[in-house]
Enzyme design. Structure first.
Site, short mmCIF file in Angstrom:
data_model
loop_
_atom_site.label_atom_id
_atom_site.label_comp_id
_atom_site.label_asym_id
_atom_site.label_seq_id
_atom_site.Cartn_x
_atom_site.Cartn_y
_atom_site.Cartn_z
N GLY A 182 0.81 -1.21 0.00
CA GLY A 182 0.00 0.00 0.00
C GLY A 182 0.85 1.26 0.00
O GLY A 182 1.92 1.32 -0.62
N SER A 183 0.38 2.26 0.73
CA SER A 183 1.02 3.58 0.66
C SER A 183 2.41 3.63 1.27
O SER A 183 3.14 4.59 1.05
CB SER A 183 0.12 4.62 1.33
OG SER A 183 -1.06 4.81 0.58
N THR A 184 2.80 2.60 2.05
CA THR A 184 4.17 2.62 2.57
C THR A 184 5.17 2.52 1.42
O THR A 184 6.31 2.97 1.55
CB THR A 184 4.40 1.46 3.56
OG1 THR A 184 4.14 0.21 2.92
CG2 THR A 184 3.51 1.61 4.78
N SER A 232 -0.82 11.23 1.80
CA SER A 232 -0.91 9.97 1.04
C SER A 232 -1.84 10.06 -0.16
O SER A 232 -2.78 9.27 -0.31
CB SER A 232 -1.35 8.83 1.97
OG SER A 232 -0.85 7.60 1.52
#
Length: 508
Positions: A222-224, A280
């Protein structure tokens, strides 16, 4: 027979020569069996002598923080010494199990030669041991784990499914490695029917307690993963000013497709990299990935450790992947940690550690050193130029995932996330903390409960460098879809682990 007895003497000589020849043949055959074919007979499954001898003495121990977390108990049975574990579920993702019936796993497997006393390095005269069929006392394995960090990670996850990996950025030493739900490896010690029942129950369990989610399970990050995309954009020159508009529409139409990508927050249209990172914005990072291009995105991801199929700590780590064959629409989704992008928690801890360590990736390692039973050092896998250690896949040199200048900028962006963005739950008084939250979609049409991610690093205010980098993933399939988020579910766990490592003065 003649009077002088010469024919009789000749017969005696012939008989003596024949007996000597037979004796020589016996000696040659004994040498062949005991020396030339010794390994073949030793490794024959029908030969129980080796197994009996293996469990005929106490096994060496695995140490955490100067204390053993394993032991050996005399059962009085044929396979005499059974393995015991202290806080078994807490350390199971590290120790694994040593079972007379089901073999070994994780450190018990990777360091088996040292622990069982069969490693030639344990003896000053290894050739003598081979000839005499002798066995050294079991040696010990000293891990890099921080006991307080391990406990903080385990307590933080609690009954939820998930994993935590924590590293020391400057060295790659693994400070915590936790997977939940867990199990007690002591249940697999011994040979009675209870062991078989435990094995069947653990393998049939729907929540898979024997799966090491920290190193063997890959998730969409995901956004990591936007840390990786931001590094690629800055290093390639696609972004030269983190505060300049990025010309990113909202919504963003995936190239060659009618599908449109949207955001969960406002203000993402043409947002700067700083704002997009802090809040994000999917649209910004999808567009940046396409502008960077598949070549530079692949290269940057590889620099962090993606697509590395040789990583061992020393036991095997499942490779994290960034798809190398994608069209622009797939590249856009890959750049926000979706599509086929997959990562282990250990890999995402490496991403955070690279930012904290001036862009340099240190290969993670779990073994500090191995010793003889009386404490003499046998190997130091982490030492420069030192041996690879038990079961090592080779301690490689660190790589540069990004330029030091880009790492400085990403440190600043990650600090903003914790100071006033989606990661405020990771803030620690008396320390600078950088982080990135993530909520990874999965399942058919993204119908599954999202995975909650948080990656971070922390540096005490009076320290020269960051002391810890952490990655947390929470599966939490029992949660309502709207109740799970990286900043809400995973960040507090990361904070607890970082606090345990920093050990700050509570009166600070």
């Amino acid at each position: 027979m003649t009077g002088n007895g010469r024919p009789m003497t000749r017969y005696i000589r012939h008989a003596a020569a024949f007996c000597a020849l037979l004796l020589l043949a016996l000696l040659v055959n004994a040498a062949r069996v005991q020396i030339v074919q010794a390994r073949t007979y030793d490794e024959n499954p029908a030969n129980r002598r080796h197994t009996i001898a293996r469990y005929g003495q106490p096994r060496g121990d695995i140490f955490v923080g100067g204390r053993p977390v394993t032991g050996s108990e005399d059962s009085g049975e044929q396979f005499r010494y059974e393995r015991t574990y202290k806080n078994g579920p807490l350390y199971a993702p590290v120790t694994g199990f040593a079972s007379q019936v089901y073999g070994t796993a994780f450190l018990e497997d990777a360091a088996d030669g040292v622990l069982a006393g069969t490693d030639p390095a344990l003896s000053p005269f290894p050739l003598w041991n081979d000839l005499a069929r002798a066995r050294n006392p079991g040696g010990h394995v000293v891990t890099t784990l921080d006991a307080a960090a391990q406990q903080a990670a385990y307590s933080g996850l609690g009954s939820r499914r998930g994993a935590v990996a924590a590293l020391e950025p400057s060295t790659g030493r693994i400070l915590a490695l936790v997977s939940t739900p867990s199990y007690d490896p002591g249940e697999l010690s011994g040979t009675d029917s209870a062991v078989a029942r435990a094995w069947a129950r653990l393998n049939a369990a729907a929540n898979r307690p024997m799966l090491n989610r920290a190193v063997h399970q890959t998730y969409p990050p995901g956004s990591t993963f936007k840390v990786v995309t931001a590094a690629a954009a800055l290093d390639s020159g696609v972004v030269r000013d983190v505060d300049a508009p990025t010309e990113s529409p909202d919504p963003y139409r995936l190239p060659g497709s009618s599908a449109r990508l949207t955001n969960e927050v406002e203000g993402c249209a043409n947002a700067s990299l700083r704002y997009a990172f802090q809040w994000s914005c999917n649209t910004v990072f999808a567009g940046l990935g396409v502008k960077v291009g598949p070549g530079d995105m692949r290269s940057t991801a590889a620099g962090f450790g993606f697509n590395d199929r040789k990583l061992g700590i020393p036991f095997r780590v499942s490779p994290s992947t960034f798809d190398t064959r994608v069209d622009d629409a797939q590249l856009a989704l890959s750049s926000i940690g979706q599509y086929n992008t997959r990562a282990t928690p250990l890999q995402m801890a490496m991403v955070a550690a690279a930012v904290a360590n001036h862009g340099s990736v240190r290969m993670p390692r779990l073994v500090e050193r191995t010793t003889t039973d009386d404490g003499d050092t046998v190997s130091t896998p982490g030492a420069p130029g030192g041996p690879g250690g038990p079961g090592s896949r080779g301690q490689r040199s660190p790589g540069q995932a990004m330029s030091p200048a880009t790492a400085v900028q990403l440190r600043e962006l990650m600090t903003d996330v914790v100071a006033e963005g989606t990661g405020t739950n990771a803030a620690i008084p008396g320390a600078t903390v950088g982080g990135k939250s993530g909520t990874a979609q999965h399942g058919i049409h993204n119908s599954g409960t999202p995975y909650a991610w948080f990656i971070s690093w922390a540096q005490a205010d009076d320290a020269v460098e960051p002391a810890v980098a952490v990655a947390v993933v929470v599966e939490d399939a029992a949660a309502d879809r709207g109740d799970i988020s990286g900043g809400g579910d995973a960040a507090p766990i990361a904070r607890a682990v970082m606090e345990a490592v920093l050990d700050l003065d509570p009166d600070r």
